[in-house]
Structures are given as structure tokens and as C-alpha cells.
Design a protein around this motif. Structure first.
Motif, mmCIF file in Angstrom:
data_model
loop_
_atom_site.group_PDB
_atom_site.id
_atom_site.type_symbol
_atom_site.label_atom_id
_atom_site.label_comp_id
_atom_site.label_asym_id
_atom_site.label_seq_id
_atom_site.Cartn_x
_atom_site.Cartn_y
_atom_site.Cartn_z
ATOM 1 N N ASP A 74 42.988 45.565 39.123
ATOM 2 C CA ASP A 74 41.571 45.746 38.770
ATOM 3 C C ASP A 74 41.382 46.929 37.829
ATOM 4 O O ASP A 74 40.261 47.289 37.484
ATOM 5 C CB ASP A 74 40.739 46.029 40.035
ATOM 6 C CG ASP A 74 40.360 44.754 40.770
ATOM 7 O OD1 ASP A 74 40.600 43.667 40.216
ATOM 8 O OD2 ASP A 74 39.825 44.865 41.896
ATOM 9 N N ALA B 122 42.501 50.172 38.479
ATOM 10 C CA ALA B 122 42.450 51.481 39.128
ATOM 11 C C ALA B 122 43.854 52.079 39.205
ATOM 12 O O ALA B 122 44.853 51.367 39.156
ATOM 13 C CB ALA B 122 41.878 51.337 40.528
ATOM 14 N N ALA C 21 39.408 55.697 39.373
ATOM 15 C CA ALA C 21 39.021 54.900 38.212
ATOM 16 C C ALA C 21 38.520 55.823 37.122
ATOM 17 O O ALA C 21 38.024 56.914 37.385
ATOM 18 C CB ALA C 21 37.941 53.894 38.595
ATOM 19 N N ALA D 167 36.185 55.838 33.406
ATOM 20 C CA ALA D 167 35.202 55.072 32.631
ATOM 21 C C ALA D 167 34.385 56.050 31.797
ATOM 22 O O ALA D 167 34.374 57.242 32.079
ATOM 23 C CB ALA D 167 34.293 54.276 33.573
ATOM 24 N N ASP E 229 29.837 54.143 36.050
ATOM 25 C CA ASP E 229 30.802 53.051 35.869
ATOM 26 C C ASP E 229 32.124 53.362 36.572
ATOM 27 O O ASP E 229 32.760 52.469 37.136
ATOM 28 C CB ASP E 229 31.068 52.801 34.375
ATOM 29 C CG ASP E 229 29.861 52.149 33.703
ATOM 30 O OD1 ASP E 229 28.900 51.796 34.429
ATOM 31 O OD2 ASP E 229 29.869 52.017 32.464
ATOM 32 N N THR F 44 31.550 52.525 40.197
ATOM 33 C CA THR F 44 31.554 51.077 40.453
ATOM 34 C C THR F 44 32.977 50.529 40.434
ATOM 35 O O THR F 44 33.394 49.773 41.320
ATOM 36 C CB THR F 44 30.701 50.356 39.370
ATOM 37 O OG1 THR F 44 29.415 50.958 39.372
ATOM 38 C CG2 THR F 44 30.595 48.880 39.626
ATOM 39 N N LYS F 45 33.722 50.957 39.404
ATOM 40 C CA LYS F 45 35.091 50.473 39.236
ATOM 41 C C LYS F 45 35.992 50.928 40.401
ATOM 42 O O LYS F 45 36.817 50.151 40.901
ATOM 43 C CB LYS F 45 35.619 51.051 37.916
ATOM 44 C CG LYS F 45 36.708 50.277 37.250
ATOM 45 C CD LYS F 45 36.901 50.811 35.821
ATOM 46 C CE LYS F 45 38.354 50.722 35.415
ATOM 47 N NZ LYS F 45 38.626 51.326 34.110
ATOM 48 N N GLN G 179 35.142 48.843 43.479
ATOM 49 C CA GLN G 179 35.662 47.463 43.351
ATOM 50 C C GLN G 179 37.128 47.438 43.754
ATOM 51 O O GLN G 179 37.591 46.547 44.471
ATOM 52 C CB GLN G 179 35.551 46.991 41.898
ATOM 53 C CG GLN G 179 34.331 46.125 41.654
ATOM 54 C CD GLN G 179 34.031 45.993 40.162
ATOM 55 O OE1 GLN G 179 34.850 46.339 39.309
ATOM 56 N NE2 GLN G 179 32.840 45.500 39.868
#
Ligand code: AMP
Ligand code: GLY
Length: 424
Positions: A356, A358, A384, A386, A391, A394-395, A398
Motif C-alpha cells: 500500500d 507504507a 507513510a 505524503a 494525506d 490517511t495513507k 490504510q
């Protein structure tokens, strides 16, 4: 060159990940390491407090440079021993490590060199400590002066609590760390951390970060080693960064130098952003964990080259390049942490999280054949990166959700201060 990295946490996995990208690295060894580090370096069955074992390993394996992750070996003088043996080392001397190892030492240095910090006094027995409370307003902060693994700080909301905390320290609640007690004024404001790479004379800003020390969402529950972090910390404006460098970091380096004990390594300043500007709460003499896990992914330059320059007092000839992107890391911990927790439970789906996008840095993990086991309190750092912190958040979550670990938990609000600022 062959490098030995000491430690076994998420911080060391992030350092190992970055060190293996160095063009000047031949082989990376890590003692003792963890299951994640074992995928990228050669793990060695040696504990970080086994100084003779470490010196022998270095001699037997032509190690030319040692990177020390945690504070314990530094405070115990490992850097001096390595240097005497002719081995390069990243990390301060025993004397300079007192900046983390002795709160009294640091407070006295601040007083001598006019570095902003809370008003304080040092005590070695309870009667005069309690009498000093007459001069302090409430809340007041009582600290065991030695290394207490992030514990040993009591914010007393009443006089009775303050007296009890003083008695607890001297009664041995924090072991040797409590033989001396520092009483200091309570500072109000938001906390942030600033990291500087130091070569004895020159300090290079590495970046800012915010940790989440409490175990529960909304900063509730007991303190932990850190449940997540992000970098940069938007509360640290350029003006506050400049002020911290000029009023806190630079005079600290100058003070240590003038005492004949230049500081080389990482100065991690824990700051309170008060209405009078940044004030020093504490120093650590190593990278933060999990702050390191959000600094390393933002660094574009060669970490190993910078560490060697810091150890050889040649930082002035170097620059570090950083991405403007934000990094955010969520700690997955074993249910029960920071109290007692079960060990050897199975984790699945780390590869899914990595797919994903990460970076998953391991802390308390071990491999059992194909299985990944949790063997510690803080176990994984799902990280993560971004262009904005919302963002990155969120990443990161996830990727967290791609991991199956029934016995694990995480905070669901890592980054809330920065996200709120970004959305305002
Ligand atoms: P320390 O181990 O010195 O970093 O302290 C641990 C935590 O206690 C800090 O991160 C702060 O949240 C809090 N703390 C320490 N000293 C003070 C102070 N003088 N005023 C307010 N909070 C403090
Ligand atoms: N995250 C806090 C520390 O490393 O001390």
C-alpha cells in the motif's frame, strides 16, 4: 566500510533502512536487531550493554564505525571505549551524555549559559526539598534526576502530591535515578521536539517532530515510550526553529565545548512552546523513537556520511537535503501495553501494508519460520509519507488496516494537532 548499529527498536530499523542506502556502506551488522532489521542487515546476538562483547565483535569483523541507537550504552561510556580502541562512533562521550543521563547536570548547564528552561533546584534529601515547595506555585514538577526510561516525572497538582512524589523518589520508586530530585516550575504550552546533528562545534538542524506519549486517543491514559509521531511539526514555525537553534542548541554546544567536552551526536531537544518562547524541558542524546521513523524517510542525503562528519568534526563541509513532504508513523502495540501484555502472538499482512506504499519499521518482533511474532510492547511502526499531513495520516491508517494482528492496537488519532492546523 563495515558498520555496527546497536539497538533493537523501530528507531534502529529506520536507521538501518537509511544506512543501507549509503554508497559507502559495505556490510551492516546490527546488535541485537529484530525481525525487520534482519531482512536488511546481519543481526548479531549481542546485547547493547555488553561493552567487551561489542569491542571484540568490532575487532573480529573489521567494523570501522559504530552507530549507537539507545541512550543506555552512551551514558555508560561506550563511545569513549570505542574511541580508545580506535573505532569510529556516532554518539556522545560519557561526560556529554549527562545531558540525558542527569537532569541536574542539564539544568546547571542551562543556568550557567543562560538557556531558557523552567526555574529549578536540585536536592539529595527530602526535608529541604519539601521546604523548597514553599517557594513554588502549584502545579509543580518533581523529577527523579537520573535515567528513568521516560518515567520519573510527576506533575503534582497539590502540595500533598508533591510531598508524596518527593518521598517516593527518595524511597527508591525510580531506583538509582531518584537519588537526586529536581523540583521545577510547571511550564504551560504545546510540546514539540527539535533534532540537531552536532559535531562538537557546529549544529545542523535535522528537523522537528511531535510525539504522542499517552496510550489513548485524545492524549488520555498512561504515558508510553511514544504511540506515534509526525515530522515536520507545523507548530514549529521558522521563527521558533531559529530561536531554538540560537537560544538553546548553539549555547549548549558552546557550553559543552568550553567545558572541554564537546558534544558529538544527536541533540534531541524536548521543548515547551511557552508564551515567552521555546523553553527546554529535557535533552536526549540520541534519536527519538518513534520520531526517528518520521525523520529518516524525509532525509534525502546520505545518513552515514553525515554521521561520520559529525564524529570527525567536519559538519561545516556538509549539507543535508530534506523533502518538504510530511511523514507520519503509527505505532502498533500489544494489547495491555504499557502494562503487561502477551508475547509470541502472530502478525499477518505486513507485506500488504508495504504494498500500500507504507514503510513498516519493526520494533518488538521476531521471526519463527515464515511467521512474524510480536515479542515486545511496541511492535510495528507503520509510516507513510505524503505532501500534506492529512494525506500521510490517511495513507498510514490504510496500511495499518491491511495488517491483521488480533492482539494489537493503535491510537487512531496520530497527527491530530497537525491535521487540525492544516484544516483550519
Ligand atoms: P521529561 O522526562 O523531563 O521530558 O518529562 C516528561 C514529560 O513531563 C514532558 O514531556 C512534559 O510533558 C512533562 N514535563 C516535564 N517537565 C515539565 C515542566 N517543567 N512543565 C510542564 N510539563 C513538564
Ligand atoms: N519518543 C520519546 C523518546 O524517544 O524519548
Amino acid at each position: 566500510m563495515n558498520i555496527l548499529l546497536l539497538g533493537s527498536g523501530g528507531r534502529e530499523h529506520a536507521l538501518a533502512w537509511k544506512l543501507t542506502q549509503s554508497p559507502i556502506l559495505t556490510e551492516l551488522f546490527c546488535a541485537p536487531g529484530n525481525a525487520g532489521i534482519a531482512q536488511i542487515a546481519k543481526c548479531v546476538d549481542l546485547q547493547v550493554n555488553d561493552h567487551p562483547g561489542i569491542l571484540k565483535f568490532c575487532a573480529d569483523n573489521t567494523i570501522s564505525f559504530v552507530v549507537v541507537g539507545p541512550e543506555g550504552p552512551l551514558v555508560a561510556g561506550l563511545a569513549d571505549e570505542l574511541q580508545e580502541a580506535g573505532i569510529g562512533v556516532f554518539g556522545p562521550s560519557e561526560y556529554a551524555s549527562q545531558l540525558e543521563g542527569s537532569k541536574g547536570f542539564t539544568k546547571d548547564l542551562c543556568a550557567e549559559f543562560n538557556i531558557p528552561t523552567a526555574a529549578y533546584k536540585r536536592f539529595t534529601e527530602a526535608t529541604s526539598a519539601k521546604a523548597f515547595l514553599d517557594e513554588m506555585s502549584i502545579p509543580v514538577v518533581i523529577k527523579a534526576a537520573g535515567l528513568a526510561a521516560g518515567k520519573g516525572v510527576i506533575i503534582a497538582e497539590t502540595r500533598a502530591q508533591a510531598e508524596e512524589a518527593i518521598d517516593d523518589c527518595f524511597a527508591g520508586s525510580f531506583g538509582e535515578a531518584g537519588h537526586e530530585v529536581v523540583i521545577e516550575a510547571f511550564l504551560e504550552g504545546e510540546e514539540a521536539s527539535l533534532f540537531a546533528l552536532c559535531d562538537g562545534q557546529t549544529a545542523m538542524l535535522l528537523g522537528t517532530a511531535q510525539d504522542h506519549k499517552r496510550v489513548g486517543d485524545g492524549d488520555t491514559g498512561p504515558n508510553t515510550g511514544g504511540m506515534g509521531a509526525y515530522s515536520p511539526a507545523p507548530v514549529m514555525t521558522q521563527e521558533l526553529i531559529d530561536q531554538t537553534m540560537s537560544d538553546i542548541i548553539v549555547p549548549t554546544l558552546a557550553g559543552m565545548h568550553s567545558r572541554g567536552h564537546p558534544f558529538k551526536g544527536i541533540l534531541y531537544a524536548g521543548l515547551m512552546l511557552t508564551k515567552n518562547g521555546p523553553e527546554l524541558i529535557e535533552y536526549n542524546v540520541r534519536f527519538g523513537d518513534p520520531e526517528c521513523q518520521v525523520l529518516m524517510p524525509r532525509l534525502k542525503s546520505d545518513l552515514l556520511e553525515l554521521m561520520i562528519a559529525a564524529s570527525e568534526a567536519s559538519l561545516l563541509q556538509h549539507d543535508a537535503e530534506w523533502t518538504d513532504d510530511c511523514a507520519l508513523s503509527v505505532v502498533l502495540a500489544a494489547k495491555g501495553y504499557p502494562g503487561s501484555y502477551e508475547k509470541n502472538t502472530v502478525i499477518e499482512g505486513v507485506e500488504r501494508a508495504e504494498n500500500d506504499g507504507a514503510l513498516v519499521f519493526h520494533a518488538g518482533t521476531a521471526a519463527d519460520g515464515d511467521k512474524l511474532l510480536a515479542i515486545g510492547g511496541r511492535v510495528l511502526n507503520v509510516t507513510a509519507i505524503a505532501p500534506c499531513v492529512s494525506d500521510a495520516q490517511t495513507k498510514a491508517y490504510q496500511a495499518v488496516d491491511a495488517i491483521s494482528w488480533e492482539n494489537g492496537f493503535c491510537r487512531r488519532d496520530i497527527g491530530w494537532r497537525a491535521v487540525r492546523r492544516e484544516k483550519a
